[in-house]
Design an enzyme around this catalytic site. Structure first.
Site, mmCIF file in Angstrom:
data_model
loop_
_atom_site.group_PDB
_atom_site.id
_atom_site.type_symbol
_atom_site.label_atom_id
_atom_site.label_comp_id
_atom_site.label_asym_id
_atom_site.label_seq_id
_atom_site.Cartn_x
_atom_site.Cartn_y
_atom_site.Cartn_z
ATOM 1 N N CYS A 215 0.829 -1.197 0.000
ATOM 2 C CA CYS A 215 0.000 0.000 0.000
ATOM 3 C C CYS A 215 0.870 1.255 0.000
ATOM 4 O O CYS A 215 1.521 1.546 -0.995
ATOM 5 C CB CYS A 215 -0.978 -0.022 1.175
ATOM 6 S SG CYS A 215 -2.418 1.062 0.908
ATOM 7 N N HIS B 258 -3.830 -5.351 1.269
ATOM 8 C CA HIS B 258 -3.560 -5.787 2.632
ATOM 9 C C HIS B 258 -4.081 -7.225 2.776
ATOM 10 O O HIS B 258 -4.991 -7.636 2.075
ATOM 11 C CB HIS B 258 -4.262 -4.893 3.646
ATOM 12 C CG HIS B 258 -3.796 -3.468 3.626
ATOM 13 N ND1 HIS B 258 -2.543 -3.086 4.043
ATOM 14 C CD2 HIS B 258 -4.429 -2.333 3.228
ATOM 15 C CE1 HIS B 258 -2.418 -1.776 3.924
ATOM 16 N NE2 HIS B 258 -3.546 -1.295 3.424
#
Length: 500
Positions: free
Chosen positions: A335, A421
């Site tokens: 991310c 994630h």
């Protein structure tokens, strides 16, 4: 059985989240339709729900303890700190803007209606709601606008248990002082105490327990022992030390350990992504904050960040940016960490800094957009079925790299990047990734047969067992059914009862 209970804590990381999860597991195991609730959470560890919103990761774990999918109703207000004085506000799963500590006070009045109506709905739809407080209920400077601790308890007439962490010391003063600072109306709902993380002979505690009960006229409903196994899904940043080992490393299956350095960014988000790595035997995962810690690493992980551009600047100030650029082994960016590996970041949303040069390790350009991407995608990576979740404003707008997962992310030689994630919780992919990293690092390393889902379930079962074995569950059930006992005495010096 129908009712609700609020678990408050003397400090952050006192044990509110784990006790809430443990109670949820215990009640669910006994056939109770139970759900968790945290009115307001402040955390950059979050997940995406089936209903397309974002909530604190602890509430997702507590939902799992109840045998339920996470829902935005379990955490109606989430604050995601992006700086020392500002946070993004997420209401019922959707980001609604940024606030400062002072401006947020003004918004609490309007948010209180959302919190109370959401809780009322849960109480109608389920038998039991176990609520978790936020920080300490004795933040007397914040009490007037409180919507998460005693403000919630008094509005909804919910009994309260206060939990204290004995491992930090001073637990009796913490418990007594917390109660004594509350005003009379708040004290009337505090029905008992729980002591958490005790090591040693329980007999040594008995004199203190009796004195506290005599002073407060409230029972100690349990002393929960310290258990080393309870480290997954850490909710609070205090759970991670600046340069600390993650988890409880198990001996290697092969001849050598695989050493992983995870950069502990100032505004790290979803730090729990690397916990799945730490479950594998022979894998040493360590959070690092200075360049020399990368020298003996076999793999470097750049995790997520709630302030990507600011944390990238921190990498440069500390010398970590140069150390990462010079590192010759495999690197994984997740991310915000993926975004930092890019050629450039155009950000007029989060930092409002315009165009910033990335580390340049991936030929990718990132642009931040106002609309946050929230999703629970599924795809294939390295021949393995994978699932995860996405929470990000930054988008890839140009890439010459091969994708990592389906058409997402980037893979260039030894550098990997993804916005996903939870990717490392997929057992098949995680093992292939670790073997790939070990080969690149020339380590004699072999993976085990760990199931991350099993590890998490085992932790929840342990929490349920701790509640069953060390908590007075009969009195807890009585509180759920009848509420706080009438006539609980006032303990000075808090604001005394009003004289009629």
């Amino acid at each position: 059985m129908r009712g609700a209970l609020l678990i408050a804590g003397t400090t952050s990381d006192a044990g509110k989240s784990v006790l809430t999860a443990g109670l949820c597991r215990f009640l669910s195991n006994n056939g109770v339709d139970v759900v968790p609730f945290k009115a307001q959470n402040m955390s950059n560890n979050s997940v995406v729900t089936l209903d397309g919103g974002e909530i604190g990761r602890a509430q997702a774990l507590q939902a799992a303890a109840c045998g339920k999918e996470p829902s935005v109703r379990f955490n109606p207000v989430l604050l995601k700190p992006g700086g020392d004085r500002t946070s993004q506000v997420v209401v019922l799963g959707k980001a609604i803007g940024e606030v400062s500590a002072l401006s947020y006070r003004e918004r609490k009045a309007e948010l209180q209606h959302t919190v109370l109506s959401t809780l009322d709905g849960l109480r109608r739809d389920h038998e039991v709601v176990i609520c978790e407080g936020a920080g300490s209920p004795a933040e007397i400077n914040l009490r007037a606008n409180d919507i998460a601790n005693m403000g919630l308890a008094t509005k909804a007439n919910i009994p309260v248990l206060v939990v204290g962490d004995i491992d930090r010391g001073g637990v009796f003063a913490h418990l007594f002082g917390t109660l004594a600072l509350l005003d009379a109306a708040d004290q009337a709902l505090v029905a008992g105490f729980v002591i958490n993380k005790f090591r040693g002979d329980p007999k040594l505690l008995e004199p203190g327990l009796k004195q506290l009960e005599q002073l407060t006229k409230r029972p100690i409903l349990g002393v929960l022992p310290w258990r080393e196994e309870l480290w997954l899904d850490a909710e609070d940043s205090l759970s991670y030390t600046a340069d600390g080992v993650v988890g409880r490393p198990k001996p290697p299956v092969g001849e050598q350990w695989l050493r992983i350095a995870v950069v502990r960014l100032p505004r790290i988000s979803n730090a729990t992504d690397v916990e799945a790595l730490a479950c594998e035997p022979g894998v040493s995962v360590r959070f690092v904050t200075e360049p020399s810690r990368l020298a003996d690493a076999d793999l470097v992980v750049l995790p997520g960040s709630k302030a990507t551009v600011d944390d990238l600047a921190w990498l440069h100030r500390t010398g970590l940016a140069q150390a990462i650029t010079d590192f010759s082994g495999p690197i994984l960016g997740i991310c915000g960490g993926f975004q930092m590996l890019s050629r450039q970041i155009e950000d007029d949303v989060e930092s409002k800094n315009g165009v910033t040069k990335g580390l340049g390790l991936l030929d990718v350009d990132i642009r931040f957009r106002q609309q946050k991407t929230l999703g629970r995608p599924e795809a294939t990576a390295w021949g393995e079925p994978v699932s995860g979740y996405e929470i990000h404003h930054g988008q890839v707008v140009r890439s010459s790299e091969d994708p990592l997962i389906g058409d997402e992310g980037a893979h260039q030689d030894r550098i990997l990047g993804t916005h996903w994630h939870g990717l490392l919780e997929n057992d098949g992919f995680r093992r292939k990734f670790l073997m790939w990293a070990a080969e690149r690092a020339n380590r004699d390393f072999k993976t085990g047969t760990v199931s991350f889902a099993h590890e998490r379930a085992a932790q929840l079962n342990l929490l349920g067992d701790l509640v069953a074995d060390h908590l007075d569950t009969a009195k807890v059930i009585e509180l759920l059914e009848r509420g706080a006992p009438k006539g609980l005495p006032f303990v000075p010096p808090g604001a005394p009862p009003a004289v009629e």
